[in-house]
Design an enzyme around this catalytic site. Structure first.
Site, PDB file in Angstrom:
ATOM      1  NE  ARG A 248      -3.474   2.521   2.543  1.00 19.57           N
ATOM      2  CZ  ARG A 248      -4.058   3.061   3.614  1.00 19.57           C
ATOM      3  NH1 ARG A 248      -3.828   2.572   4.826  1.00 19.57           N
ATOM      4  NH2 ARG A 248      -4.849   4.112   3.477  1.00 19.57           N
ATOM      5  CG  HIS A 249      -1.012   4.856  -0.814  1.00 20.23           C
ATOM      6  ND1 HIS A 249      -1.280   5.545   0.361  1.00 20.23           N
ATOM      7  CD2 HIS A 249      -2.227   4.439  -1.273  1.00 20.23           C
ATOM      8  CE1 HIS A 249      -2.577   5.562   0.591  1.00 20.23           C
ATOM      9  NE2 HIS A 249      -3.187   4.884  -0.389  1.00 20.23           N
TER      10      HIS A 249
ATOM     11  NE  ARG B   6      -5.121   7.855   1.258  1.00 23.06           N
ATOM     12  CZ  ARG B   6      -6.130   8.025   2.103  1.00 23.06           C
ATOM     13  NH1 ARG B   6      -6.288   9.200   2.723  1.00 23.06           N
ATOM     14  NH2 ARG B   6      -6.977   7.043   2.358  1.00 23.06           N
TER      15      ARG B   6
ATOM     16  NE  ARG C 123      -4.076   7.311  -2.602  1.00 25.39           N
ATOM     17  CZ  ARG C 123      -5.099   7.851  -3.245  1.00 25.39           C
ATOM     18  NH1 ARG C 123      -5.007   9.096  -3.688  1.00 25.39           N
ATOM     19  NH2 ARG C 123      -6.223   7.181  -3.427  1.00 25.39           N
TER      20      ARG C 123
ATOM     21  CG  ASP D 225      -6.871   1.012   1.720  1.00 28.13           C
ATOM     22  OD1 ASP D 225      -7.276   1.053   0.535  1.00 28.13           O
ATOM     23  OD2 ASP D 225      -7.244   1.835   2.576  1.00 28.13           O
TER      24      ASP D 225
END
Length: 420
Positions: free
Chosen positions: A32-33, A36, A100, A280
């Site tokens: 996942r990034h 943010r 992102r 996610d």
């Protein structure tokens, strides 16, 4: 003689054990990034997009650091698999088309491949550009879930909302759902949508922005539970395996296909790592299709690793690990029905149930209602046809009567008289 025999057996065992030693040959990492800004603000939110340096949904400096550290972790974990310096043939990086996720992949690669030697193009810059591939979001069918192009999945979601578990959770948290509706100015709040408010409040608190008084620790705790349940609803709770076939199974199918291909020795092949930068929901979709999802939203920079091993006898096996906390070692994940070191053929056999061979066909709605309509239409048409045949036969029978029968002419004259 006995000690010598024992020593011989021990030596043979050691040699055989060494010969069958597993060697890591390929790995897929999905993450996942990083941290943010919120994706959006609710109507009464005092913090709007202008309050965030780069606006909504953008990777923060905290997120950049998280992925730089994850890249360093991957460098240490796979130092025997990957070259110390970047080799374009060894790694393929794919990301969804979001700032992102693209930036997370780039920050990760900065930690994974710090330049050295000839790869240093600016002495005071410990970074080098490494390609990250993507496709337009409108064409993304591998890393962005849930996909909304599937009528059957939408039907499953509607059916999920009528399950006892869903109704019980809705009833239990109805006061919180109503509170959110009243305090945020949102017209429509449900178990599935209220998580967005939690996400916004979570991002704001994490970045030291004051949250409204109504968002007390108790309220936030309940919103967090609703948020996690919302993730379970999307990919499970009801008919999890069918949902997986229509969603995360698409990604799982590609991963399994790659594992099967990479398990076959090929001196010409140099690829060692597939890196996937996503969301996610992507991590959840994959884990749900593997039946290893823990029911909790994957945190920022969480990473699911699928490692392929091969021994000298040619046997291949798969091991999975999940890193959702940088302070502890990754958790081993066991595919239900298999061992932690799962033989590849077993891994393929077990996961096959979650992978669709024809998703477009499975996405079509069941045709039971349509069949009934067709049967009813055919029955009506049959009755009309039968009636038409009866009328036609009656008409023909009248024409077959002898022309000398004057009653025929008499009937016509009488009909005309009645209508005049």
């Amino acid at each position: 003689m006995v000690p010598a025999a024992v020593l011989f057996v021990f030596a043979v065992g050691c040699v055989c054990g060494a010969a069958a030693e597993r060697k890591l040959v390929y790995v897929t990492v999905l993450f996942r990034h990083g941290d943010r800004s919120p994706v959006k603000a609710y109507p009464t939110d005092p913090h709007q997009e202008s309050d965030w340096p780069q606006g909504f949904g953008q990777l923060s400096q905290i997120g950049m650091q998280q992925h730089f550290e994850l890249g360093q972790f991957l460098r240490d974990r796979y130092k025997t698999l990957l070259n110390e310096s970047y080799d374009r043939h060894e790694i393929l990086v794919r990301s969804t088309d979001y700032d992102r996720t693209l930036m997370s992949a780039e920050a990760n690669l900065a930690g994974l491949y710090p330049p050295s030697g000839q790869q240093v193009f600016k002495p005071d810059l410990k970074w080098q550009p490494i390609p990250v591939h993507t496709v337009p979001q409108s064409e993304e069918r591998l890393l962005s879930f849930p996909l909304k192009d599937c009528p059957r999945y939408q039907q499953l979601m509607n059916e999920t909302e009528h399950t006892e578990e869903f109704l019980n959770v809705t009833a239990t948290y109805q006061d919180i759902i109503e509170l959110v509706r009243n305090k945020t100015g949102l017209n429509h709040t449900t178990v599935e949508t209220v998580w967005g408010v939690y996400d916004t409040l979570f991002c704001e608190s994490l970045h030291n922005m004051p949250v409204p008084d109504w968002a007390s620790p108790d309220v936030m705790k309940k919103l967090q539970k609703l948020k996690d349940f919302g993730f379970q609803v999307i990919f499970g709770v009801y008919n999890q395996q069918e949902k997986s076939r229509l969603q995360g199974g698409m990604l799982l199918g590609e991963i399994v296909k790659n594992l099967s291909r990479m398990a076959i020795p090929d001196p010409q092949r140099r690829l060692k790592m597939m890196m996937l930068s996503a969301h996610d929901t992507t991590v959840t979709a994959l884990q749900a299709s593997l039946s290893v999802f823990n029911g909790i939203q994957p945190p920022y920079a969480s990473c699911h690793m699928i490692e392929l091993y091969r021994d000298d006898n040619g046997a291949a096996s798969v091991s999975m690990f999940y890193r959702n906390d940088s302070k502890v070692k990754p958790y081993p994940l066991q595919l239900p029905g298999c061992s932690l070191d799962c033989p590849l053929d077993e891994f393929v056999r077990i996961t096959k149930l979650s992978i669709s061979e024809d998703r477009d066909k499975e996405c079509q709605l069941p045709s039971k209602g349509t069949d009934k309509q067709v049967i009813a239409s055919l029955a009506v048409a049959g009755c009309l046809l039968l009636l038409l045949v009866v009328l036609l036969l009656g008409f023909l029978c009248r024409y077959k009567e002898p022309m000398s029968n004057r009653g025929y002419q008499h009937v016509i004259n009488r009909d005309v008289g009645e209508y005049s």
